[in-house]
Motif scaffolding. Structure first.
Motif, short mmCIF file in Angstrom:
data_model
loop_
_atom_site.label_atom_id
_atom_site.label_comp_id
_atom_site.label_asym_id
_atom_site.label_seq_id
_atom_site.Cartn_x
_atom_site.Cartn_y
_atom_site.Cartn_z
N LEU A 1 0.83 -1.20 0.00
CA LEU A 1 0.00 0.00 0.00
C LEU A 1 0.86 1.26 0.00
N LYS B 1 1.83 1.83 -3.46
CA LYS B 1 0.68 2.34 -4.20
C LYS B 1 0.47 3.82 -3.90
N TYR C 1 1.88 6.23 6.42
CA TYR C 1 0.96 6.56 5.33
C TYR C 1 0.71 8.07 5.27
N THR D 1 -7.86 4.82 8.33
CA THR D 1 -7.30 3.57 7.82
C THR D 1 -6.30 3.88 6.71
N ASP E 1 -6.29 2.46 3.86
CA ASP E 1 -7.08 2.53 2.63
C ASP E 1 -7.74 3.90 2.46
N ALA F 1 -5.06 6.19 1.21
CA ALA F 1 -4.81 5.89 -0.20
C ALA F 1 -5.95 6.44 -1.07
N ALA F 2 -7.19 6.35 -0.57
CA ALA F 2 -8.33 6.88 -1.33
C ALA F 2 -8.22 8.39 -1.50
#
Length: 389
Positions: free
Chosen positions: A137, A140, A184, A205, A207, A210-211
């Protein structure tokens, strides 16, 4: 004889600074010693304290130990009179509560990580080991940021990047759940972190982070053009991922939906805007139907909206959704009616309501009486219900 000069005035004591120093001494000394007793493997590090503070996985594990094995740290968790403190928001002997100390540690850990990640004005860059679970991640995130944000916003490995990152995020760090997210957060552009403000804390989170990176600068700027400054600030503080949905809607449709349901939804309006499929399903609906389901719009899928409007009468909508949520419970309600949802079941429930003969004298009260049986039948045997038995 000349008068002797007056003694120099003593420097006032900075009580807050003294508290911080005392807390740091305690953590580095006896608390660290206790952690070494509990986790002997930490002794293998040349500098256990420095390694733990700069490694989010280790720091998170240690904070969880304090929370879950409180009895092992009870001697440090006492008030000024030496009495044990059992709750996290009550001041300890040092003058601060455990919650406040955790906030200090989270900020210190973020600073230690950023210094290790990028270096600072006084330290060199070191290679930061990456947990294999995180690596995919994180890679990414780097790719998304590199492709969707301008060069001036992309983190660069300069000697002061760690300092800029820390200054941008430190006022929004207070909770132990944020520690695993530090690597992150560090991949986000500093300009974006400054723009988000306390909205950073809504990204709970990897994710979610990342979103946000996937949204890109274009959508954020489009949303800014569409909304008023006050609504943009509320969105960023509440749910920054809504920027993609606002940009998707465009000015006219955003203003229509805002006028139709915002007053009833409040800040849940921004959660509704996260899902573009849901917004697309709302495109062809009228304001009165949407107003009837406003309480649930941030929870339900686009397909749920479509089926409800297709099969249910105007005044049946809030009764149907309210009874479904109450009888099924939050989790099952979300699995069926939330995104992506169960299209077959959504249609079955709506069709059953449409086919149910109701007392013409008071059809809404009759619907309230009959609906619990429908959802109870599903709960008793989901497989038979789906087969239509």
């Amino acid at each position: 004889m000349a008068d002797k000069g007056k003694p120099a005035a003593s420097k006032p004591v900075d009580k807050d600074a003294e508290q911080r120093k005392d807390i740091i001494r305690t953590i580095k000394g006896p608390v660290m010693a206790r952690l070494l007793e509990m986790v002997p493997a930490f002794a293998a590090y040349d500098d256990p304290y420095g390694t733990i503070m700069s490694t989010p996985d280790l720091l998170s594990a240690c904070l969880q130990l304090v929370r879950t094995r409180r009895e092992k740290f009870q001697e440090f968790l006492v008030d000024i009179a030496g009495n044990p403190v059992s709750t996290d928001d009550v001041p300890l002997r040092c003058g601060r509560s455990l919650d406040q100390i955790v906030g200090m540690v989270v900020r210190s850990g973020t600073k230690a990580y950023s210094d290790k990640r990028w270096g600072s004005n006084t330290s060199a860059v070191h290679k930061v080991p990456v947990n294999p679970v995180q690596k995919g991640l994180l890679d990414k995130l780097k790719e998304l940021v590199g492709g969707k944000w301008s060069d001036s916003e992309v983190p660069k490995p300069s000697p002061t990047q760690g300092d800029r990152f820390y200054v941008a995020i430190k006022d929004h760090l207070d909770f132990d759940w944020q520690v695993p997210l530090i690597p992150y957060f560090a991949e986000l552009p500093v300009k974006l972190i400054n723009e988000l403000g306390r909205g950073v804390t809504s990204l709970r989170t990897p994710d979610g982070i990342a979103a946000l990176a996937d949204i890109g600068r274009h959508s954020m700027d489009q949303a800014r053009k569409i909304m008023s400054d006050s609504m943009m600030r509320e969105m960023l503080d509440t749910q920054p991922l809504a920027a993609k949905g606002v940009a998707f809607l465009g000015k006219d449709r955003y203003e229509f939906l805002h006028g139709a349901v915002y007053e009833k939804m409040g800040e849940n309006f921004w959660e509704m805007c996260v899902d573009c499929d849901r917004l697309e399903a709302m495109e062809i609906q009228n304001a009165k139907d949407l107003e009837q389901m406003a309480e649930w719009l941030h929870l339900i899928s686009g397909d749920t909206i479509t089926q409800i409007v297709t099969y249910l009468q105007f005044h049946q909508i809030p009764i149907f959704l309210g009874v479904a949520q109450e009888r099924l419970g939050e989790q099952i309600f979300s699995e069926i009616f939330g995104p992506p949802g169960n299209k077959k079941l959504i249609k079955m429930f709506c069709e059953k309501v449409a086919r149910t003969p109701l007392d013409l004298a008071d059809p809404l009260e009759d619907l309230k009486r009959r609906l619990p049986d429908v959802f109870n039948a599903y709960l008793r045997s989901p497989v038979d219900f789906e087969k239509g038995l």
